[in-house]
Design an enzyme around this catalytic site. Structure first.
Site, mmCIF file in Angstrom:
data_model
loop_
_atom_site.group_PDB
_atom_site.id
_atom_site.type_symbol
_atom_site.label_atom_id
_atom_site.label_comp_id
_atom_site.label_asym_id
_atom_site.label_seq_id
_atom_site.Cartn_x
_atom_site.Cartn_y
_atom_site.Cartn_z
ATOM 1 N N TYR A 1 0.826 -1.229 -0.039
ATOM 2 C CA TYR A 1 0.074 -0.040 -0.036
ATOM 3 C C TYR A 1 0.938 1.282 -0.095
ATOM 4 O O TYR A 1 0.432 2.366 -0.466
ATOM 5 C CB TYR A 1 -0.942 0.069 1.254
ATOM 6 C CG TYR A 1 -2.070 -1.140 1.233
ATOM 7 C CD1 TYR A 1 -2.046 -1.967 0.111
ATOM 8 C CD2 TYR A 1 -2.681 -1.148 2.563
ATOM 9 C CE1 TYR A 1 -3.164 -3.038 0.341
ATOM 10 C CE2 TYR A 1 -3.494 -2.354 2.624
ATOM 11 C CZ TYR A 1 -3.708 -2.880 1.573
ATOM 12 O OH TYR A 1 -4.647 -4.154 1.755
ATOM 13 N N HIS B 1 0.704 -11.775 2.071
ATOM 14 C CA HIS B 1 -0.598 -10.879 1.297
ATOM 15 C C HIS B 1 -0.833 -11.793 0.114
ATOM 16 O O HIS B 1 -2.228 -11.695 -0.218
ATOM 17 C CB HIS B 1 0.164 -9.603 0.859
ATOM 18 C CG HIS B 1 -0.815 -8.885 0.322
ATOM 19 N ND1 HIS B 1 -0.462 -7.241 0.484
ATOM 20 C CD2 HIS B 1 -1.992 -8.622 -0.195
ATOM 21 C CE1 HIS B 1 -1.650 -6.456 0.235
ATOM 22 N NE2 HIS B 1 -2.588 -7.294 -0.220
#
Length: 231
Positions: A47, A105
């Site tokens: 992110y 992730h």
């Protein structure tokens, strides 16, 4: 909150920061969310906003021990075998002594098993906060991590995953996977619980919203939480 399979509690409702830029917007968003009752914040290295998330946590004034902070290792670090390095960089960017939940992730083919093993090694390692130069020691007690002196934490349980974050919302409910997780003590957590806006004008959701004087978004989140799914 819900108890994970390591007896730690995790809030069912969290604040996700995907697509928040690494600037004052993210700082203010995180600080405001925490000041208004959120206690779980979910970020990730990919992110690219962990620095601002950390500043928002600090600016909120909420004691760290009351918070549940999630970050994630991205695919590149897995392919390079840089698991520990990625974890430590996330800690540094967040300016935290520990992370409550550290996730793979994405299960990169050919990598995720070795990544998992390295996560287990970090879970088994204690660093004394008072003396970081002290030799590292194994940290298991009755099958659980002894948390009193742990500065690097994972919520992975004793070799078992504690949380599986999957896409889940009223338009996407993978029943078999959710049931498997429940049978094996793995907490399901939903990413994209608002379906990226796809059900906000859905007829059924709007009717329910009118009936209960809530928005379709609130109905969708309540739907998941009532099923015991973290959002």
């Amino acid at each position: 909150t819900v108890y994970l399979n390591n007896d730690r509690q995790m809030p069912l409702l969290g604040f996700g920061v995907y697509r928040l830029a690494n600037d004052s917007t993210a700082v203010n968003a995180v600080a405001t969310a925490l000041q208004n009752g959120y206690r779980l914040v979910d970020t990730a290295s990919v992110y690219k906003n962990e620095e601002s998330v950390g500043r928002g946590i600090a600016a909120s004034g909420i004691p760290r021990k009351e918070l549940f902070i999630t970050s994630k290792i991205w695919n590149t670090a897995q392919r390079l075998g840089d698991v520990k390095g990625a974890f430590l960089r996330s800690l540094e960017r967040l300016k935290l002594d520990y992370i409550d939940l550290y996730m793979i992730h994405w299960p990169v083919p050919g990598c995720y098993l070795s990544t998992w093993k390295e996560l287990e090694e970090i879970l088994d390692t204690v660093v004394d906060i008072a003396d970081p130069n002290k030799p590292k020691q194994p940290a298991r007690a009755e099958g659980r991590v002894e948390y009193r002196h742990v500065s690097y934490r994972y919520k992975l349980g004793s070799g078992d995953p504690a949380v599986n974050q999957i896409e889940c919302h009223p338009l996407c409910y993978p029943t078999a996977l959710i049931e498997y997780c429940r049978q094996n003590g793995i907490q399901v957590q939903a990413y994209a619980p608002l379906a990226r806006g796809a059900y906000l004008d859905n007829d059924i959701m709007c009717v329910l919203g009118t009936k209960y004087a809530k928005t379709p978004a609130q109905i969708g989140l309540r739907w998941a939480i009532q099923k015991g799914i973290s959002v």
